[in-house]
Design a protein around this motif. Sequence first.
Motif, PDB file in Angstrom:
ATOM      1  N   LEU A 164      17.758   1.958   5.896  1.00 13.05           N
ATOM      2  CA  LEU A 164      17.304   1.636   4.548  1.00 13.05           C
ATOM      3  C   LEU A 164      18.368   2.080   3.555  1.00 13.05           C
ATOM      4  N   LEU A 165      18.884   1.131   2.759  1.00 18.70           N
ATOM      5  CA  LEU A 165      19.867   1.480   1.740  1.00 18.70           C
ATOM      6  C   LEU A 165      19.184   1.404   0.382  1.00 18.70           C
ATOM      7  N   LEU A 166      19.108   2.525  -0.303  1.00 17.37           N
ATOM      8  CA  LEU A 166      18.408   2.539  -1.586  1.00 17.37           C
ATOM      9  C   LEU A 166      19.331   3.107  -2.655  1.00 17.37           C
ATOM     10  N   ASP A 167      19.569   2.292  -3.656  1.00 15.92           N
ATOM     11  CA  ASP A 167      20.477   2.679  -4.712  1.00 15.92           C
ATOM     12  C   ASP A 167      19.653   3.119  -5.921  1.00 15.92           C
ATOM     13  N   GLU A 168      19.725   4.373  -6.265  1.00 12.78           N
ATOM     14  CA  GLU A 168      18.973   4.921  -7.399  1.00 12.78           C
ATOM     15  C   GLU A 168      17.508   4.492  -7.346  1.00 12.78           C
ATOM     16  N   PRO A 169      16.817   4.796  -6.259  1.00  6.89           N
ATOM     17  CA  PRO A 169      15.467   4.239  -6.098  1.00  6.89           C
ATOM     18  C   PRO A 169      14.432   4.798  -7.064  1.00  6.89           C
ATOM     19  N   ILE A 170      14.684   5.959  -7.661  1.00  6.07           N
ATOM     20  CA  ILE A 170      13.627   6.516  -8.510  1.00  6.07           C
ATOM     21  C   ILE A 170      13.828   6.193  -9.978  1.00  6.07           C
ATOM     22  N   PRO A 222       7.087  10.755 -13.498  1.00  2.05           N
ATOM     23  CA  PRO A 222       7.186  11.943 -12.637  1.00  2.05           C
ATOM     24  C   PRO A 222       6.283  11.874 -11.414  1.00  2.05           C
ATOM     25  N   GLU A 223       5.081  11.344 -11.617  1.00  4.43           N
ATOM     26  CA  GLU A 223       4.157  11.231 -10.496  1.00  4.43           C
ATOM     27  C   GLU A 223       4.717  10.259  -9.457  1.00  4.43           C
ATOM     28  N   GLY A 224       5.236   9.158  -9.982  1.00  2.94           N
ATOM     29  CA  GLY A 224       5.831   8.142  -9.107  1.00  2.94           C
ATOM     30  C   GLY A 224       6.991   8.701  -8.320  1.00  2.94           C
ATOM     31  N   ILE A 225       7.779   9.542  -8.981  1.00  8.57           N
ATOM     32  CA  ILE A 225       8.938  10.122  -8.312  1.00  8.57           C
ATOM     33  C   ILE A 225       8.480  10.972  -7.137  1.00  8.57           C
ATOM     34  N   GLN A 226       7.412  11.748  -7.384  1.00  8.52           N
ATOM     35  CA  GLN A 226       6.919  12.619  -6.329  1.00  8.52           C
ATOM     36  C   GLN A 226       6.362  11.800  -5.156  1.00  8.52           C
ATOM     37  N   GLU A 227       5.618  10.756  -5.491  1.00 10.10           N
ATOM     38  CA  GLU A 227       5.056   9.891  -4.441  1.00 10.10           C
ATOM     39  C   GLU A 227       6.169   9.252  -3.621  1.00 10.10           C
ATOM     40  N   ILE A 280      18.141  14.567  -4.985  1.00 14.27           N
ATOM     41  CA  ILE A 280      18.808  14.503  -3.695  1.00 14.27           C
ATOM     42  C   ILE A 280      18.599  15.800  -2.929  1.00 14.27           C
ATOM     43  N   GLU A 281      18.700  16.904  -3.675  1.00 18.28           N
ATOM     44  CA  GLU A 281      18.579  18.204  -3.057  1.00 18.28           C
ATOM     45  C   GLU A 281      17.250  18.357  -2.333  1.00 18.28           C
ATOM     46  N   GLN A 282      16.209  17.783  -2.931  1.00 17.57           N
ATOM     47  CA  GLN A 282      14.890  17.974  -2.354  1.00 17.57           C
ATOM     48  C   GLN A 282      14.634  17.112  -1.138  1.00 17.57           C
ATOM     49  N   ILE A 283      15.426  16.069  -0.974  1.00 15.42           N
ATOM     50  CA  ILE A 283      15.041  15.101   0.051  1.00 15.42           C
ATOM     51  C   ILE A 283      16.068  14.917   1.172  1.00 15.42           C
ATOM     52  N   ALA A 284      17.332  15.149   0.859  1.00 20.41           N
ATOM     53  CA  ALA A 284      18.367  14.755   1.817  1.00 20.41           C
ATOM     54  C   ALA A 284      18.578  15.775   2.937  1.00 20.41           C
ATOM     55  N   GLU A 324       0.823  -1.202   0.000  1.00 22.95           N
ATOM     56  CA  GLU A 324       0.000   0.000   0.000  1.00 22.95           C
ATOM     57  C   GLU A 324       0.860   1.255   0.000  1.00 22.95           C
ATOM     58  N   LEU A 325       1.924   1.219   0.783  1.00 23.82           N
ATOM     59  CA  LEU A 325       2.797   2.388   0.874  1.00 23.82           C
ATOM     60  C   LEU A 325       3.414   2.748  -0.478  1.00 23.82           C
ATOM     61  N   VAL A 326       3.723   1.740  -1.284  1.00 25.91           N
ATOM     62  CA  VAL A 326       4.311   2.044  -2.595  1.00 25.91           C
ATOM     63  C   VAL A 326       3.241   2.068  -3.689  1.00 25.91           C
TER      64      VAL A 326
END
Lengths: 310, 231
Positions: free
Chosen positions: A154-160, A165-170, A196-200, A118-120
């Motif tokens: 959580l280790l995520l390598d290039e997760p997006i 674009p919608e998926g990226i935002q979610e 990265i800038e937007q999230i880290a 559900e989360l994804v």
Amino acid sequence: MTELIRTRLLSKTYGMADVVTNVSMKVRSGEIYGFLGPNGAGKSTLMKMLLNLVKPTGGEIELFGERLLPGTIEPLKRIGHMIEAPVFYEKLTAEQNLELHCEYMGYHRSGAIREALELVQLRGIEGKPVKQFSLGMRQRLGIARAICTRPELLLLDEPINGLDPEGIQETRSLFRRLCDEYGMTLLISSHMLAEIEQIADTIGVLDRGRLLQEVSMESIRSSKTDYVEISTTDVKLCAFVLDDRLGIRNYKIVGNTAVRIYAMSMTQEELFKGLILNDVPVTAINRRHHSLEEYFLELTRGGGGYAASH
Amino acid sequence: MLHLIKLELKKGRMTGYLWGSLITYGVILGFLILIYMVEGPVQEEPIFQSNAEMLGLIDTLIRATFIIYASVLLSKLVIGEFQNKTIALLFAYPVSRKKLLLAKLSMVFIWTLANVIIANFIIGTIFLTLNANFGYVQGTVTSGLLINHGISIVTQAIAAAGMSLLPLTIGMRKKSVPATIITSVLIVVIVCSNNMGFSLSSIIAIPLSLSALGIMLTFLSIRNIDRIDVA
């Protein structure tokens, strides 16, 4: 704040090729650490070393305060991961893949799988074999698998990669939620600065296997001032009016068509009015701020001081 | 360990394994019946001199088949995980790598062992019944013969199960499925080929020592598994 990941002079050499060189990084509990670097910078290798999949040729790793040695498996219980394109047992369904994962992780909580899907936003396809999944769906399922055991790290390598674009935002808001609501610590790698800038909260810049810089977003933001850029066909007149009529001294002429004002004291409307009343031909006025991209380019171009340790 | 085996079965779907071995039994049985029915009535040069020889051929054929079958299983359970990169997933679990591999290998061992014994029991029984009706092979079936053959089947099955692991040592080097399967075929050709009623496997020391070698080399090849890189 405690550190969940700590490496000291970590290196990996394959034959003659240095893939990771003397990386000393710290990831603190409760933060989102953005791993930034071009393709081939060694991000994936570093993450694999954290999972004990690749053995370092030099230096050491501490996870949750314990040193990672060949054969260490305890810390793996507390880590969720997605390295490179996620792999699955293709013939099994999405749900079966996650069930297997939970079993191997020794994690038993009913509803965990449903909740993760559900989360994804992957509902209604649990019964489909993974081989029928699109790239974006696989990516989401990979994230679901990583988070379904509620790991601390959580280790995520290039997760997006592969998301629309919608998926990226979610996904971006999901990561923020995982950090804020579930208290997870995230290490996210990307070659895309804007993401990265937007999230880290903290950024580590990796280039050719070296950690060039490890710095908090906050300090980047505060060190980089905003500016207002005036586009005009007559920069000389514009500069004169700013200086002489409007009393603005802190400006810079950029090329033949733009003037940048730093730390402006008046409002944009006042500025606009002032320029027009003095017959300056203004085509546009924009408020801008130094993006991480500029910061990053400065760093790699300038060959910036290698930050071996902090 | 048992839990790990259960998970492997879940991954590979257990019914698939069962069907696989049932079909194999059927094919072996059909092939043998074909030989028996075609060659049996020709009296000048009987195909089997005795019941012991008939049961011996059945056993050899079954072992040869299941040693090769085991290499397919090894390819799927071990080499396949490396090729599909799912091994990176497995090795990032909080489970010892040695245990993970041991679970897989003991599955192959037990699978081969059980199938050789069960197939011998089923196909042997069918043949003795068949022969009691048709009588193409001369001689009586004594309990002594059955006991001797039983003991032989069990030792040979143990030997076959150990030998079935040998191809892994070769296949693991390049993580290659063809190398694994070809190695098993070679082993079968060497050990199970029947030349004028003589085969290497009839000297029980040879299959048993090959079996020991198989088990030993397997242990050696997974001894350092904790230190290898999984890219």
